[in-house]
Motif scaffolding. Structure first.
Motif, PDB file in Angstrom:
ATOM      1  N   ASP A   1      46.001  39.951  36.423  1.00  0.00           N
ATOM      2  CA  ASP A   1      44.604  40.303  36.646  1.00  0.00           C
ATOM      3  C   ASP A   1      44.579  41.471  37.636  1.00  0.00           C
ATOM      4  OD1 ASP A   1      41.965  40.452  37.550  1.00  0.00           O
ATOM      5  OD2 ASP A   1      41.700  38.293  37.572  1.00  0.00           O
ATOM      6  N   THR A   2      44.075  42.622  37.205  1.00  0.00           N
ATOM      7  CA  THR A   2      44.041  43.795  38.081  1.00  0.00           C
ATOM      8  C   THR A   2      42.628  44.158  38.512  1.00  0.00           C
ATOM      9  OG1 THR A   2      43.957  45.272  36.173  1.00  0.00           O
ATOM     10  CG2 THR A   2      46.143  44.784  37.092  1.00  0.00           C
ATOM     11  N   GLY A   3      41.654  43.341  38.146  1.00  0.00           N
ATOM     12  CA  GLY A   3      40.269  43.634  38.481  1.00  0.00           C
ATOM     13  C   GLY A   3      39.969  43.434  39.964  1.00  0.00           C
TER      14      GLY A   3
ATOM     15  N   ASP B   1      35.575  39.391  42.863  1.00  0.00           N
ATOM     16  CA  ASP B   1      34.212  39.158  42.384  1.00  0.00           C
ATOM     17  C   ASP B   1      33.216  39.254  43.532  1.00  0.00           C
ATOM     18  OD1 ASP B   1      34.832  38.643  39.653  1.00  0.00           O
ATOM     19  OD2 ASP B   1      35.524  36.637  40.196  1.00  0.00           O
TER      20      ASP B   1
END
Length: 189
Positions: A81-83, A86
């Motif tokens: 996961d490179t996002g 949140d």
């Protein structure tokens, strides 16, 4: 104030992330399940040790044959996961201790983060009763081995993305250099 428990079994997303520039970053563990997002602040070294120990746990599970052979094949290239973290990024608490384990019945990896005490002391998880309403805040995440592999890959990348080390003493180099003890306090660029 009564204890807050944040339980994710399993989360949609569980990642380590940072806010800020190298040398002035704040590290977070973040779990998300639908609209519920919980962010816990911790130290860089805690992220590094968690990733290292979690990698060791996954290796031991593979060695013992607890995981299927196809899981070992996916380990060589986990989906990372490179996002960004949140939003909203609201600190639930600052982690004082981390606990890691394996639930063999459910075949899930367990990660717990417990809040520091109000005086900044770490609380021994062995002495903490989960049912105690006056205990430290708790984030408990139960996830698959694949999700744990993804967490390890991202956490390792994030820890390594900091300031480069000084070639002489190993201390982090600021963009403008640093005073190196190995060079008798001389400034190094």
């Amino acid at each position: 104030m009564p204890r807050r428990r944040y339980l994710f079994d399993p989360p949609e997303r569980f990642v380590a992330g940072t806010v800020g520039r190298p040398g002035d970053r704040t590290f977070f563990l973040q779990a998300r399940d639908g609209p519920r997002v919980v962010s816990v602040v911790l130290e860089k070294v805690q992220v590094a040790v968690l990733a290292d120990r979690l990698g060791d746990l996954l290796s031991e599970l593979e060695r013992r044959g607890i995981e299927a052979a196809e899981a070992a094949e996916r380990a060589s290239s986990p989906d990372v996961d490179t996002g960004p973290l949140d939003e909203p990024l609201n600190e639930a608490f600052r982690a004082g201790s981390l606990t890691l384990g394996w639930d063999g019945d459910a075949e899930r990896v367990l990660v717990e983060a417990r809040a520091q005490s109000e005086d900044g002391e770490e609380i021994d998880p062995d002495e903490d009763d989960d049912e105690d309403e006056d205990g430290p805040d708790l984030l408990r995440v139960r996830m698959t081995a694949d999700a744990a592999r993804s967490f390890v890959a991202r956490a390792t990348r994030i820890v390594g993305a900091g300031r480069p080390p000084c070639p002489l003493c190993g201390a982090p180099l600021d963009p403008q250099g640093h005073i190196c003890p190995r060079r008798n306090g001389q400034y190094i660029n």
